[in-house]
Structures are given as structure tokens and as C-alpha cells.
Design an enzyme around this catalytic site. Sequence first.
Site, PDB file in Angstrom:
ATOM      1  N   CYS A 249       1.766  -7.991 -21.026  1.00  0.00           N
ATOM      2  CA  CYS A 249       2.695  -6.888 -21.264  1.00  0.00           C
ATOM      3  C   CYS A 249       2.194  -5.923 -22.333  1.00  0.00           C
ATOM      4  O   CYS A 249       2.813  -4.877 -22.548  1.00  0.00           O
ATOM      5  CB  CYS A 249       4.058  -7.435 -21.675  1.00  0.00           C
ATOM      6  SG  CYS A 249       4.694  -8.687 -20.552  1.00  0.00           S
ATOM      7  N   HIS A 402       9.745  -4.147 -28.094  1.00  0.00           N
ATOM      8  CA  HIS A 402       9.378  -4.636 -26.760  1.00  0.00           C
ATOM      9  C   HIS A 402      10.656  -4.839 -25.949  1.00  0.00           C
ATOM     10  O   HIS A 402      10.723  -4.456 -24.787  1.00  0.00           O
ATOM     11  CB  HIS A 402       8.592  -5.940 -26.900  1.00  0.00           C
ATOM     12  CG  HIS A 402       7.973  -6.408 -25.637  1.00  0.00           C
ATOM     13  ND1 HIS A 402       7.139  -5.616 -24.874  1.00  0.00           N
ATOM     14  CD2 HIS A 402       8.040  -7.602 -24.986  1.00  0.00           C
ATOM     15  CE1 HIS A 402       6.733  -6.293 -23.821  1.00  0.00           C
ATOM     16  NE2 HIS A 402       7.266  -7.504 -23.851  1.00  0.00           N
ATOM     17  N   HIS A 440      11.079  -3.335 -17.204  1.00  0.00           N
ATOM     18  CA  HIS A 440       9.845  -3.838 -17.792  1.00  0.00           C
ATOM     19  C   HIS A 440       8.712  -3.668 -16.794  1.00  0.00           C
ATOM     20  O   HIS A 440       8.624  -4.393 -15.804  1.00  0.00           O
ATOM     21  CB  HIS A 440      10.020  -5.312 -18.159  1.00  0.00           C
ATOM     22  CG  HIS A 440       8.897  -5.880 -18.963  1.00  0.00           C
ATOM     23  ND1 HIS A 440       7.756  -5.178 -19.269  1.00  0.00           N
ATOM     24  CD2 HIS A 440       8.727  -7.118 -19.528  1.00  0.00           C
ATOM     25  CE1 HIS A 440       6.950  -5.931 -19.980  1.00  0.00           C
ATOM     26  NE2 HIS A 440       7.517  -7.118 -20.152  1.00  0.00           N
TER      27      HIS A 440
END
Length: 603
Positions: A249, A402, A440
Amino acid sequence: MTALPVITAMGGINAAGRSALHFGFQRLIFDSLPEIQRQATLRALAQLTGRPEDSLLDGTLIRALPAEYRLHAAISGTSDIPVTLEMRNMDLPDPLPAGWQVTPVDKRRSRVTLPAGLGMNVPLDAARRVSAAGQLPDGFDPGDLYASRNHPRALQMAIFAISDALGDLGLDWAQVAGKVRPDQVAVYASNAMSQLDDHGLGGVMRFPPNGQRITSKQVPLGLGEMTADFLNAYVLHSVGTTGGMLGACATFLYNLEKGVQAIRSGKVRVAIVGTSEAPLIPEVMEGYRAMGALAEDQELAALDDSPHPDVRRACRPFSDNCGFTMAESAQFTILMDDALALELGADILGAVPDVFIHADGAKKSISAPGVGNYLTMGKAAALTRQLIGEKGLQQHSFVHAHGTGTPQNRVTESVILNRTAEAFGIQQWPVVGIKSYVGHSLGSAGGDQLAAALGSFTQGILPGIRTIDHIAGDVHRSHLNICLQHQQQDNLQASLINSKGFGGNNATAVALSGSIAEAMLRQRHGEKAMTAWQHAREATLASKARYGEHCISEAPKPVYRFNEGVLGDEHVTLSGQSVSLNGGIEMPFDDDTTLKEFQLKQD
């Protein structure tokens, strides 16, 4: 003198729309915009999608997947009696497996009898358990905009995204490339999951068991670095440094770090950095669901004590939540060294002085969070304090968390942010979490955050986490201001962009506002140089304005230059000291002097 990497363009596409000129960011804060900007945002979306205005907002951000989106699965079993079926002759295996009996039906088809006791798979469409995803705007198909030739979706998105960034640049790419040696341009681009749809590696794995044949394109186009390769070959025609980093990520920030360090070292003067991720594939989503990572419909509905999940609010960072929401996105930024940006009259959207990357060390579970993020956040905060002062850090910076929307992340990230704020004397550090809007996008998540940070610098608004109405009780926030609503913030100077990836891939970037970057350059280059830059920038701003008008009045036209300007051996001039291409700027071989001290003494 160390160069400062400045951001001269940002472009891309995600669930909010296109990133250039902050159109996507304006979708996030739509209800806080003046009417003229609302209309521009809607018109830009209309050109992307071809949809009527009354459906544009509903067709963006996190929303339900199409009804036909299903996982194609199979039930395995054994037949106690022989099974007879018909199939095309061209599909018959050669040689035939033992026990198969084949009788011709006509010239093209045969009747096949399979022996009893043979194991068989019966295909079916499994009911899905996850309905929410951050999808590109309804009606937008990047493959329809150019001769995509069976390109995987992530590569189609990359072509659009880099084209969007070049439009935001406001300078002709040939003009930029003509100012530097070809080997002083770099492209760092990749994705975390490679290309896993049917046109890439997904088809390689899926086709043979389903009776389909693998093509010659699927393996090469499925490679993770193909994102960079496509840009070099078909958009930029670059022979410069290239490559792509993978960091789960944190992949975008990994590539950003490569670009920043290459510019700071003087190795390159222009760095194109980006990622393109297209993971909305049933098998990929099922894999993440099996990990317990995704917000499943049943658990999402239970959060609201409702019979149906609220898919528009599927991602709930720092609140009571049940998993993250998968998304697709492609984001690219163009970095230059400060001297080149001034010389070209480039628009300076901000600067990235550094990106910090650290692993977690020893781990029990490879997917569990660890201590590495303390290092990245601490170093980023310290650098921000060094550059804009303690007051700047404490009163004029904010965090792009995040913020995945998982129960684990809300605790582990909040404690790190909170302890960092306390250590640096920050009382109420603003924290935003844009995955609540766009989901995401795995490797592209940091790019989504950077694009939004640049929007906040320009608009002076921090987007609130509007999918939640409270902060979970286990979130650490004594020194944090987790923004639930949009917040007007004057004089935003810096954003710490945070990524926490599977496997211990932690990265935090320091992004400085355009005004701070200009102040640094004025201090470094002097008033005369800045005045000359401002005059040169007028043409750039006019070009960007024309591109903005194109975005709201015309259909997208990506840059795709297939089979143009191909160079061969005859175009290369080579000596023992340098090489040049097609009579262009010479590229010396001994330009790097860092190893001179190791040169052997010879008689």
C-alpha cells in the site's frame, strides 16, 4: 548545492474524477465549493462520463458494484456414471486423455463420453459478500479513449493519468525534454498487484482451466513495471532512467522516494512518478475478503443495525468499522529540480523535500503492523520542523492518514500519530482520511493522498471524514484533531502523507505547499530570478487554463504515440566518451564522478 524536488504537475483518475487542476479534490469537498466551482466540477465529470448532470454525483466515490459483478467459481464433484457432452473439435485435447470416447457430430463438433469416476468442476456464479468499491466514475472507460489493443485496465488508466498530468503541466513535453539531456529524465512507476485482469496475468492463470487459450500479450503486459514501460514507449519516448518500486500500500510513496532522491542527487532533473492500480477483480477482492481485510456487506449492515449495508459509507476510518473498501486509481506527478522549474517557467504546486521508508523489523504476522511507522513519522515531522519551523509544524501542518477503515488500523495508526504529535509539542494535529471517499487503491493510495494534499493547499480546505459520526473509543487522539467535517484552514504549509503497507512497508512523505516552496526558492535564488520565473510562468498558466477549459468542454484525448519516432542503430552516434541520439544532446559516459576516489593508479 542540493536540488529541491518541486511538484510541477499532478494528474490521474480515481473514484472522484480526474486529478489535474484539482477537479477530483473538488468532488471531495463539493458541498463547500462556491457555485462556479461546483459547475466546473460537474462539467468535468460530464465530459469524462457522458452522463447527465443529475446522475454525476451518484456515479462517483465509493458505491455499489454493478449487479453483474460476480465471482466465477466452481463446484467439484465425481460422477458415478459416464458423462456425455459436445464440444468443438478445436478444443479437443491432443492426445486424448485415457478413457475418452469421441464421436464426430459434424466437421466442427464432436460428442465426447467421459468415463465414470472422473472428477469434474461445474462452474457457477457465487453470491458476493462485498458490494462496495471505489470505482472510476460511471460511464468512464479509459480503453475507449485511444487504441487500447487489449491493454489491461491498469495500463489504460496509466495512459489517461500521465496525459492528465501533462495537461496540468502547462508546458509542451518536447520543450521540457529539449532542456535536459535524455538521460536526465526518469520514470518511476508501477503497481502493487501487477495487471491481474484477463488481458494480463489474471488471464494467464485463469484461461487454461476455463478452456481458453493464453495469448502472446498477456505475460508481458501483466508485469508490474509495465506501467513505467508504457509511459516511456508510448507517451514520453524517454530513454532515461526507469523502473518501479513495489511496497504494497506504500508503492506510490516508494516510487516518489526514488524520484526525490534522484533529483536531490543531481542524477536526473525531471522525474515522473506514479502508480496505476486496477484491483476490482472478483478473484482479487475475494482474496482480500478471505484475509478478513474488506468490509463485508453483512458486517457493514450490522454496524448500523440495518438489514442492508450502507455502501456509500463503507469506509469509516477511525470510527467503529469492519474493514477497508477496495478501489482503483492511477496517479502521476511530475517533479523537477528547482533550477529547471524556474528556467522553464513551470507552475510550482508544491515540493517534496524527502520521503522516509522503514520496515517493521521482527514480526509475528507478515500483515500485522509494527514499529517502522514510528521512524517514518518521526523523521518526517523533524524535517518539517527543520524546514518551516516549530510554529509551522505545530500550527500549519496536517496529516494525510493511511486511514484504511479497519479496526486494527484505527488503533495502530492513531497511537503513532498521537505519540508523534505529543513528542513534537503539537496539541491538536489535523488528521484527514480520504479513503472514506475514494476507497483504498492499494499501490496508488499515496497518490490519491498527494493529489488531495495539493488540493487542500490551493483551496484552503481539509476534507472531513464524512462517513462517520463519532470516533471509536479505542482511537488514541489526545493530541489529534480527526476531521469529521470539512475545515477551512488558512496558511496550510505542509502535509505529512502516511502509508502503512502489508509486510511492514511504511512510508511518510513531506509535502510542502506551493507558497512555502516559492519562499524557499526566493531565499535560494534571489528576487531577480523569481521575478523572471513569474514572467515566464504566465504562458504556462495560460496553457493550464486552456487545458482546464478542455476538461470541462471536450471529451478526454489521451497522449498515445504508438510506433512514432522509433529510433534504430542508424540514429545512434557513439564514441568512447559519449552517445547521442538522432543528432541530439550528447550524453557523456563519465558524468558520474562519485567513484573517482576508487580509480586504480597505473604506471
